[in-house]
Design a protein around this motif. Sequence first.
Motif, PDB file in Angstrom:
ATOM      1  N   GLY A 147       0.818  -1.202   0.000  1.00 49.16           N
ATOM      2  CA  GLY A 147       0.000   0.000   0.000  1.00 49.16           C
ATOM      3  C   GLY A 147       0.842   1.238   0.000  1.00 49.16           C
ATOM      4  N   ALA A 148       0.198   2.419   0.236  1.00 47.59           N
ATOM      5  CA  ALA A 148       0.902   3.694   0.197  1.00 47.59           C
ATOM      6  C   ALA A 148       1.980   3.768   1.254  1.00 47.59           C
ATOM      7  CB  ALA A 148      -0.100   4.839   0.358  1.00 47.59           C
ATOM      8  N   ALA A 149       1.725   3.142   2.430  1.00 47.45           N
ATOM      9  CA  ALA A 149       2.706   3.226   3.507  1.00 47.45           C
ATOM     10  C   ALA A 149       3.966   2.438   3.192  1.00 47.45           C
ATOM     11  CB  ALA A 149       2.080   2.722   4.807  1.00 47.45           C
ATOM     12  N   ALA A 150       3.903   1.428   2.295  1.00 52.73           N
ATOM     13  CA  ALA A 150       5.051   0.564   2.025  1.00 52.73           C
ATOM     14  C   ALA A 150       5.957   1.071   0.924  1.00 52.73           C
ATOM     15  CB  ALA A 150       4.555  -0.838   1.673  1.00 52.73           C
ATOM     16  N   ILE A 151       5.503   2.051   0.141  1.00 47.09           N
ATOM     17  CA  ILE A 151       6.299   2.497  -0.999  1.00 47.09           C
ATOM     18  C   ILE A 151       7.245   3.613  -0.613  1.00 47.09           C
ATOM     19  CG2 ILE A 151       4.436   1.864  -2.586  1.00 47.09           C
ATOM     20  CD1 ILE A 151       3.884   4.871  -2.922  1.00 47.09           C
ATOM     21  N   ASP A 152       8.266   3.803  -1.430  1.00 47.73           N
ATOM     22  CA  ASP A 152       9.169   4.952  -1.314  1.00 47.73           C
ATOM     23  C   ASP A 152       8.661   5.996  -2.285  1.00 47.73           C
ATOM     24  OD1 ASP A 152      11.166   6.813  -1.276  1.00 47.73           O
ATOM     25  OD2 ASP A 152      12.746   5.488  -2.058  1.00 47.73           O
ATOM     26  N   PRO A 153       8.029   7.078  -1.785  1.00 55.02           N
ATOM     27  CA  PRO A 153       7.416   8.056  -2.708  1.00 55.02           C
ATOM     28  C   PRO A 153       8.421   8.769  -3.601  1.00 55.02           C
ATOM     29  CG  PRO A 153       7.454   8.891  -0.458  1.00 55.02           C
ATOM     30  CD  PRO A 153       7.875   7.467  -0.376  1.00 55.02           C
ATOM     31  N   ALA A 154       9.709   8.674  -3.264  1.00 46.38           N
ATOM     32  CA  ALA A 154      10.706   9.319  -4.129  1.00 46.38           C
ATOM     33  C   ALA A 154      10.916   8.552  -5.421  1.00 46.38           C
ATOM     34  CB  ALA A 154      12.042   9.452  -3.382  1.00 46.38           C
ATOM     35  N   THR A 155      10.573   7.245  -5.410  1.00 47.44           N
ATOM     36  CA  THR A 155      10.788   6.418  -6.605  1.00 47.44           C
ATOM     37  C   THR A 155       9.526   5.743  -7.107  1.00 47.44           C
ATOM     38  OG1 THR A 155      11.383   4.542  -5.205  1.00 47.44           O
ATOM     39  CG2 THR A 155      13.188   5.944  -5.965  1.00 47.44           C
ATOM     40  N   VAL A 156       8.474   5.653  -6.272  1.00 46.39           N
ATOM     41  CA  VAL A 156       7.222   5.014  -6.667  1.00 46.39           C
ATOM     42  C   VAL A 156       6.093   6.035  -6.526  1.00 46.39           C
ATOM     43  CG1 VAL A 156       5.614   3.116  -6.237  1.00 46.39           C
ATOM     44  CG2 VAL A 156       8.076   2.771  -5.921  1.00 46.39           C
ATOM     45  N   GLN A 157       5.276   6.176  -7.579  1.00 52.42           N
ATOM     46  CA  GLN A 157       4.195   7.172  -7.595  1.00 52.42           C
ATOM     47  C   GLN A 157       2.974   6.637  -6.848  1.00 52.42           C
ATOM     48  OE1 GLN A 157       3.911  10.450  -9.066  1.00 52.42           O
ATOM     49  NE2 GLN A 157       2.124  10.311  -7.710  1.00 52.42           N
ATOM     50  N   ALA A 158       2.470   7.438  -5.917  1.00 57.03           N
ATOM     51  CA  ALA A 158       1.201   7.113  -5.258  1.00 57.03           C
ATOM     52  C   ALA A 158       0.058   7.254  -6.249  1.00 57.03           C
ATOM     53  CB  ALA A 158       0.983   8.025  -4.058  1.00 57.03           C
ATOM     54  N   ARG A 159      -1.062   6.604  -5.963  1.00 60.60           N
ATOM     55  CA  ARG A 159      -2.246   6.641  -6.832  1.00 60.60           C
ATOM     56  C   ARG A 159      -2.650   8.072  -7.107  1.00 60.60           C
ATOM     57  NH1 ARG A 159      -5.860   6.770 -10.042  1.00 60.60           N
ATOM     58  NH2 ARG A 159      -7.854   5.673  -9.949  1.00 60.60           N
ATOM     59  N   ILE A 160      -2.830   8.407  -8.436  1.00 62.85           N
ATOM     60  CA  ILE A 160      -3.243   9.764  -8.843  1.00 62.85           C
ATOM     61  C   ILE A 160      -4.754   9.849  -8.698  1.00 62.85           C
ATOM     62  CG2 ILE A 160      -3.263  11.421 -10.730  1.00 62.85           C
ATOM     63  CD1 ILE A 160      -0.747  10.028 -11.800  1.00 62.85           C
ATOM     64  N   THR A 161      -5.180  10.677  -7.780  1.00 62.40           N
ATOM     65  CA  THR A 161      -6.621  10.789  -7.487  1.00 62.40           C
ATOM     66  C   THR A 161      -7.217  12.119  -7.918  1.00 62.40           C
ATOM     67  OG1 THR A 161      -6.073  11.591  -5.247  1.00 62.40           O
ATOM     68  CG2 THR A 161      -6.416   9.218  -5.533  1.00 62.40           C
ATOM     69  N   GLY A 162      -6.368  13.129  -8.132  1.00 63.99           N
ATOM     70  CA  GLY A 162      -6.897  14.442  -8.508  1.00 63.99           C
ATOM     71  C   GLY A 162      -7.283  14.503  -9.964  1.00 63.99           C
ATOM     72  N   GLN A 163      -8.088  15.503 -10.319  1.00 68.27           N
ATOM     73  CA  GLN A 163      -8.470  15.725 -11.706  1.00 68.27           C
ATOM     74  C   GLN A 163      -8.712  17.207 -11.919  1.00 68.27           C
ATOM     75  OE1 GLN A 163     -12.040  13.568 -12.462  1.00 68.27           O
ATOM     76  NE2 GLN A 163     -13.290  14.704 -11.012  1.00 68.27           N
ATOM     77  N   CYS A 164      -8.684  17.629 -13.186  1.00 67.42           N
ATOM     78  CA  CYS A 164      -8.860  19.039 -13.523  1.00 67.42           C
ATOM     79  C   CYS A 164     -10.258  19.263 -14.094  1.00 67.42           C
ATOM     80  CB  CYS A 164      -7.811  19.480 -14.539  1.00 67.42           C
ATOM     81  SG  CYS A 164      -6.115  19.438 -13.889  1.00 67.42           S
ATOM     82  N   ALA A 175       3.709  13.986  -5.421  1.00 67.12           N
ATOM     83  CA  ALA A 175       4.071  12.682  -4.890  1.00 67.12           C
ATOM     84  C   ALA A 175       2.907  11.981  -4.228  1.00 67.12           C
ATOM     85  CB  ALA A 175       5.234  12.829  -3.905  1.00 67.12           C
ATOM     86  N   ASP A 176       1.984  12.724  -3.630  1.00 64.31           N
ATOM     87  CA  ASP A 176       0.860  12.095  -2.938  1.00 64.31           C
ATOM     88  C   ASP A 176      -0.315  11.773  -3.844  1.00 64.31           C
ATOM     89  OD1 ASP A 176      -0.030  14.591  -3.527  1.00 64.31           O
ATOM     90  OD2 ASP A 176      -0.550  15.161  -1.455  1.00 64.31           O
ATOM     91  N   GLY A 177      -0.172  12.013  -5.159  1.00 67.30           N
ATOM     92  CA  GLY A 177      -1.228  11.705  -6.110  1.00 67.30           C
ATOM     93  C   GLY A 177      -2.113  12.877  -6.457  1.00 67.30           C
ATOM     94  N   SER A 178      -1.977  14.019  -5.788  1.00 69.57           N
ATOM     95  CA  SER A 178      -2.745  15.207  -6.149  1.00 69.57           C
ATOM     96  C   SER A 178      -2.153  15.847  -7.386  1.00 69.57           C
ATOM     97  CB  SER A 178      -2.748  16.195  -4.986  1.00 69.57           C
ATOM     98  OG  SER A 178      -1.413  16.617  -4.706  1.00 69.57           O
TER      99      SER A 178
END
Length: 641
Positions: A147-164, A175-178
């Motif tokens: 899950g999100a807690a197990a990844i290294d956000p510097a090298t693995v992208q968190a789920r992209i949840t934002g939209q325009c 990095a947090d998907g926004s």
Amino acid sequence: MSFSLRFRFVAQLGAAFLMALGVVQGTSAQQPLGTAFTYQGRLTDAGAPATGSYDFEMRLFGSPTEGVQVGPTLTLDDVAVAAGAFTVQLDFGSAPFGTDRRWLQMAVRPGASTGTFTPLTPRQELTPTPTALVATRANTVAAGAVGAAAIDPATVQARITGQCAAGSSIRQVNADGSVVCQSDLVGGGTVSAVTAGAGLTGGTITTAGTIGIAPGGITGAMVASGAIGLAQIDASQVQARVAASCANGTFLRAIAANGTPDCAALPTPPKTGVVIAAEGRVATIARNDGTATWVAQAGPNSWRPSVKRCLNTPCQGVVSGFTAISGGPSGTPQHFSLAMTQSGLPMVAYSTFLSSTPLESTLVLERCFEPTCTGIEGDVIRSSPSNRVGLFSALVSGADGLPVVLYSLHNGNIPLAFEGLRLGRCTNNTCNAFTTTSITPVGVARPEFALVISGGVPVGVFIDGMEVRAFSCAAADCASLVTSDVTFEERSARFPSMAVGANGRPVVAFGSDGGLKLARCRDAVCNRSDAPVVLDATATGPEVTSAVAVTADGRPVIAYLKDFTINLISCGNATCTSGNVQTTIDAARTDTSDLLSFQLEGLALPSRPGLVLNGSLPVVTYPDMATGHVKTASCTTDTCR
């Protein structure tokens, strides 16, 4: 030599599959374990503990016997073995080890040898250790376990949840998907009208319409220099650049749409035949280092050989006629052979009849000693035993430049009987000293033989009964003889000829009841040979004689007499097993009695053609019995077609 082995493993693996351990090698906490492991064993040689250097070969398999090898083969050279004990490091990598069982196959040989390895049996199974040290890689990860807690956000992208929102687009993903959005409207303004410029049609447009290229609207001034290339032209209407040309001897027949020229050879006859002597029953030809071609001929009104240099290398004529050889003794010359000295000038060996009752003959050698061959020197080089020598001969220039001649002996009686072959070698330039070596005993050989220099020594073939046999000298001086066990033809062989290829190995052509054949020697002195290849199965007559040469790329070329016509075979490869091309050079005559070059008390031998190569182009010399002339046929293609 026999080997046996007792063993144990000292393993160090950084994989889920670990080896059975005797001693674990330590590593620091900050270092990976790697994939190597230590193997300790005890080797016996012939039942006793081995001591010394040994080479080991290690392989992995997926089964205790047979099976498919897994991973690489490890070869360990010069492993020290003391009182049977040895220790080696083995590293097959991690790929061979997983969840399947593995067996180690070992082989050994003495360290100083380069021979094959002796396998050691049985294979030894590599088993897991009782306690796993650490796993350097996981074979599987449970679905949804990361899950999100197990990844290294510097090298693995968190789920992209934002939209325009509509009218904007994503400019940045955090990095947090926004996401960070931006407006799609970068500038502003309106177009009130579009007017057609030079070469265009359709304007002015204020609301909607079409602008196109006007007929003839594009002028040369509007096209940039070099802008039109192959991609822009219509190849069915515009010709691509013709950049290539046709080679010498060819002409331009057509040009392809892509500019490639279609060239064809200038129409020339495949061969040209010229008369080089007004009369003759025997003719042959030879070349020096490629700068001059020489021919010799004799008969029917005078059997004394005459020799002359050709006008050019294809021998399309001779320089001001022939020069008769006259330096020998009085008598009636008969059969002769032509060769070149190392200085590039011709020499001739021939027999001279001194009397007919009893039949006496001597062997004569004469040589040209200046480039025009108007100066000739020579004399009898062999008369014993009892003036019964030299009726037939084969002449070559030895590796030391001195003449070497293979000649026949006869009984001096009528009817004529042949009494073996001798090999003679001149021991100086004037040939006033001569050594001989017996090739065959009395009554073995017929007067059908050939001689070459190969491997620095004389090598020859002769007819023994109905077989073609080979021989060679043990050294250049031919003081001793090596008789080969090679038999090229065991049924009906006759009239062999020889040549040496660029690979230094002789080839032998000969006639037989099975047709014209060719055999290739497997070494320079013809101690071994390939099985003969049939070149022309229809060339079975008793008149079949041949001359053979070999091109620079190793293809044999054979000129031969068949049905009393002159023919040529150009082999398609070095073994003459495919691509052979047969050509009739000249239908000279079909009258057997006229084409016999030598007749004496019932002995009749057909004329042998002469053959040299002008590069790869054959040049053939032969007597034309229909006209009584001596001719050369100079081929303009490799196959004379």
